[in-house]
Each structure stands twice: as C-alpha cells, then as structure tokens.
Design a protein around this motif. Sequence first.
Motif, short mmCIF file in Angstrom:
data_model
loop_
_atom_site.label_atom_id
_atom_site.label_comp_id
_atom_site.label_asym_id
_atom_site.label_seq_id
_atom_site.Cartn_x
_atom_site.Cartn_y
_atom_site.Cartn_z
N SER A 1 0.86 -1.27 0.02
CA SER A 1 0.01 -0.04 0.01
C SER A 1 0.99 1.28 -0.07
O SER A 1 0.59 2.38 -0.70
CB SER A 1 -0.98 -0.23 1.23
N SER B 1 1.63 2.12 -3.55
CA SER B 1 0.56 2.46 -4.43
C SER B 1 0.34 4.00 -3.98
O SER B 1 0.11 4.93 -4.87
CB SER B 1 -0.60 1.78 -4.30
N ALA C 1 -2.42 -3.37 -7.36
CA ALA C 1 -2.81 -2.68 -6.15
C ALA C 1 -4.08 -3.71 -5.94
O ALA C 1 -4.40 -4.11 -4.76
CB ALA C 1 -3.33 -1.38 -6.59
#
Lengths: 294, 301
Positions: A4, A7, B99
């Motif tokens: 995360s 990203s 993701a």
Amino acid sequence: MNASGVSVVSRAHPAISPGRIVSTGLRWAFLAVGIGGAFLPFWWMLRTAVGPPQNVLGLSSSPLPSDVGFAAFPRAFEAAGLGPALATGIGVSIAITFLQLATAIPAAYALGCLRFRGRAVLFAVILATLLVPPQITAIPNYVTISAVGLADTRAGLVLPFMTNAAGIFLLRQYMITIPPALLEAARMDGLGTWRTLRAIVLPLSTPAIATVATFSFLLSFNEYLWPLLVARSPGIATPPLALANLVSASGGFPDFAQLSAAALIISLPTLFVFILAQRRLAAGITGTGVGAEG
Amino acid sequence: MNSVFQRPGWRVAALLLPAVVGLGVFTIAPALVSAFIAGTDKTLTGPSFRWVGTTNFRAALHDPDLAQAVRNTVAYCLITVVPAVVIGLGLALAADRVARGRSLIRLALFLPVSANLVAVAVVFSYIFSANPDALANTVAGWFGIAPVDWLGNTSTALPVVALVGGWRLASFVFVVYLAGLTTIPVSVREAADVDGIHGWARLRRITLPLLAPTTVFVAVFATILTLQTFETVAVLTQGGPLGSSTTIVYYIYKAGFTGSFRIGYASMLALLLLVAVVLLGVIGAAVGRWARARVAREVTL
C-alpha cells in the motif's frame, strides 16, 4: 504494508504517459500468460475428466469437452482404489504433520529463545541435515524400517518423516524475532521454560506454525519415492502411488478420462489445504526473513 | 543475561531430544550408514556382503550410463532453473505492482507449488502424446511442425520432463521473490519514485541489486531441488527412450531397487550426489553472504 505504501506514492506522482500505459498493459499481459500457464494442467485435467473416454488413438485437443459427464469419477475411484488410498494418504500426512510440529516447536523454541552451551553447533548440524538428499537416507531407512518389521505398514510410511529440519529452521527464524524483553518479563513473572513456550512463544508463532504445518501436509501427501519403496501391498498405497499404479496397470491404452479423474481426485486434498492456508503462508514466509536471508 | 544461562540443562535437553532423536535416527545415521554401504558390494536381496573399498567409486567413474544420467541432469537443471528464475522473478515483479486483486493473483500463481507431481505428470503424458490431435502436436501444427512423438523421442523426452519441473519451479521462485520484494525498504522505493527512476533503469539499478541475496538463495535451492528430480521421470518416461531422460536420482533408484538391486553401488552414487549438493550449498552460502554484505552497504549509503 509495503504494497500500500508503494501505491500511495505512485498515486502522488500521476505520470500517465504513453510509456506508462504500455508497461502496465505488458505487465497485465505477462501476468495473464503466467496465470494461464499455472492453470493449464489443472484445466486440462478437469476438462478431460468430465469429457468422454479418450485414449492414445483418439485424443481431442479442444479446450472444452464435447460432452460433460461424471462417469469417469466412480470408475477411477474403483479402479485405482482411491477410497483406501485417500484414507491412508490423509491419515499418514496428518500423523506426519503432527509429529513434525511436536518435534520442531520445542526444538525451535530452545534454539531460538533459550541460551545454552553448544546452541550454535547444534543449530549448524540441524541446518546441515537439510543438505542430505532424501535419496541418500532412503536406502538405510528402508533397511531399518524392514528390520523392525514396519515395511508395508502405515507406521513405516510415517516414522522416517517425524522430524523436519526445514520446519525447525523456519520456526526458529520466526521465534528469534520475539523480543528478549518479553521472555525476560515472563521469567520475572515466574513463568518457567515450559509455560513461557505455551503462553507466550506458541501464540506469537501461529503464522509460522501454520506455514510449517501446511508445507508438512503438502509435502507428505505428495511424497512418492518413500511410499514407492515401503508400501508394497496395494492396500496401503498412498494416493500418488495409487495413481501411478493405475497408470502402469492400464498399459498401452490408458483411458485418459479415467486417469484425469483419478489425478483430479488426489489433487483435491492438497488444493483444499492450500487454499485454506494461502493467506497465512505469505505472512509466515515473509516473517521468517527467508526470502532475504536464505 | 547471565541469569538466562543458568537454566537447568535437562529442560533444554528435553525440548531438543525429540528432534535430535528423529534427525539422528532417520537422517544423520542413515547418511553415515549409506557412506559405509557405499564401500561394500551389498545387494538388497543378498544376505551377506563384503567391503570392496573404492571398487564402487571406480565403477562409477567408468559407468557410461551414469555419465549419461549426469549429462541429462545438468541439461535438465539448465533448461529448468534458468527459465524458472527469469519467469518467477518477472511474475513476482509484475504481481508486486498490482494494487487490486493481489491475493487472487498470488493464489493462482502459488497453485503449481501445491500440485501433486504424479497427477500433473499424468496430464502432461497425454498433452504430449504422439497422437497428432494431442494438445502439444495441435499447437506445433499451428507453426507448421509435423506431429512429434514427444516422450518417445531421444531429443524431446528430457525437455518435456523438464517442462513439468520448470512449471512447478517457476511458481516456487515466484513465492520466494514475492517474499524477497517485501524486504526492500519502503524508503528506498520512495526515494526512487521521487528521483523519477522507473522501468528498466529502476529494475537494473535498484530492484535487482537489492534482490541479489534472494536470487542467490533461489538459484542454489532451485538447483538442489532439480538435482533430485524423480517422480516426473518415473511417471512420464521411466528414463527412456534409450536412457535419454534418466536423471541421477532415477538412475540411483534403478541401480538400487530394480534389476540386480545393487544397494552398495546405489549408495556410492547417492554419496557422490550428496558431495555435489554440499559443494553447491557451501558455494551458495558464501556467495549469499557476499551479496547480503553488498546490499547492506548500499542501503546504508
């Protein structure tokens, strides 16, 4: 998590250039090919198993079966004796998994959390056994197991796998990350060696224990060489052995629908365990730092 | 710290005993026994045997079938390990940047690790059947290649067996690299983002050097695993045709447990394999230490 973190960072730099789009497309195409490749043998197994009977003289290579039916499953179950084989395989694998955890957890705890003279040497010896190929121990173990009358028994299938040096290593790597202060605090509170293991170390090590248990089960269920040597009578054949026996029994004209059905059936237990455990697996492997340290 | 050293020794001994007994009885002792049997003419069926010194070793040096098995195994390792490492690394890098749907992708790419090799070998046996309508021959037909008897041909049998091994190995490599990628510090990734280093340059100058310890581990471990290839050969080709797909371990099995059951000779071959594996392990550990030290230097810089 790192994922995360990355990203978020890339969202902060929205560089949407044509190059970026091409590389994203290539990445997905590569992943799609990889996933397709990973699935292909399983798909082919399924599509042949539910299709009409096929042999070397008449094969179809269409990705979908011309006709869907499940007749091959009971036939395979009967012909390969998969009922008893699955019972043996699952029983033996559970026994091995249990024994490996029972031997590895205390040893890893001693090697990872306690201090004693000779610890480094002992750990090195245990690591060194990882290098011994199973084939070198197979011959003397076969002699030992036969000598004590355990050839052709389920106990003979289990015993040689009672310890798993890789499991000890993985668990120890996980346990050394438990803060020494925590163990010291437990000692101050009057917890002995054994209760510290039960109350502190064991609960903290669940992800690593789950990883080791999963791999123990997968590897022992899929083991082929040792059952091939020890399980002489068809009554205690493990699933891979039962399948291999079915292959050789069918001679030059095997019915591939039946073989695929058998292959699919014996793949299900490991697939099931694997899907159940896969989330924990990644955590267990990452936490031990094996990826980085080896 | 000192107080911890004073733990009663018997408690530690009790914790270690089960594992030490298990490893001692079923790994260490058999390895030593194997080393002894390797110097005898013992057969599986014969009751008596005698010490023959280096006879088995000298026989191994002049055994043309063993030489063929060694050549096959080296070829097998090369065509399995190298592509598996490249593909596994590529998939891990690609999956790491995704993701959404990461866990599904991971699950799909982990599947081959859990696969039963006998079951997969059965499927590959008819994918690569000599029948012109089999999948491999159909695909070959698209490229204008005439039907091939893949498993019955001395030049294609080994590559087909290697394909099954490589299929699973790539998945294993993927798992390890995915774990290795999480060890790259977020700060390093952020710095690369800020400096605008992307694509090939980032891979070559940042990611690959930081993954070097993982690469060493993967390469050594994958080679040791492939050196032990057995069940795919047993199911797909039984080492044939004409020994063209006989690997070292399959040859050991054949020498010790079939034909004239020459356990002594098979033990000598297993011992030589152990020496090779230990050498690989030692070299791997040394290279790994060097790679880790280099990474540690670069990350602190």
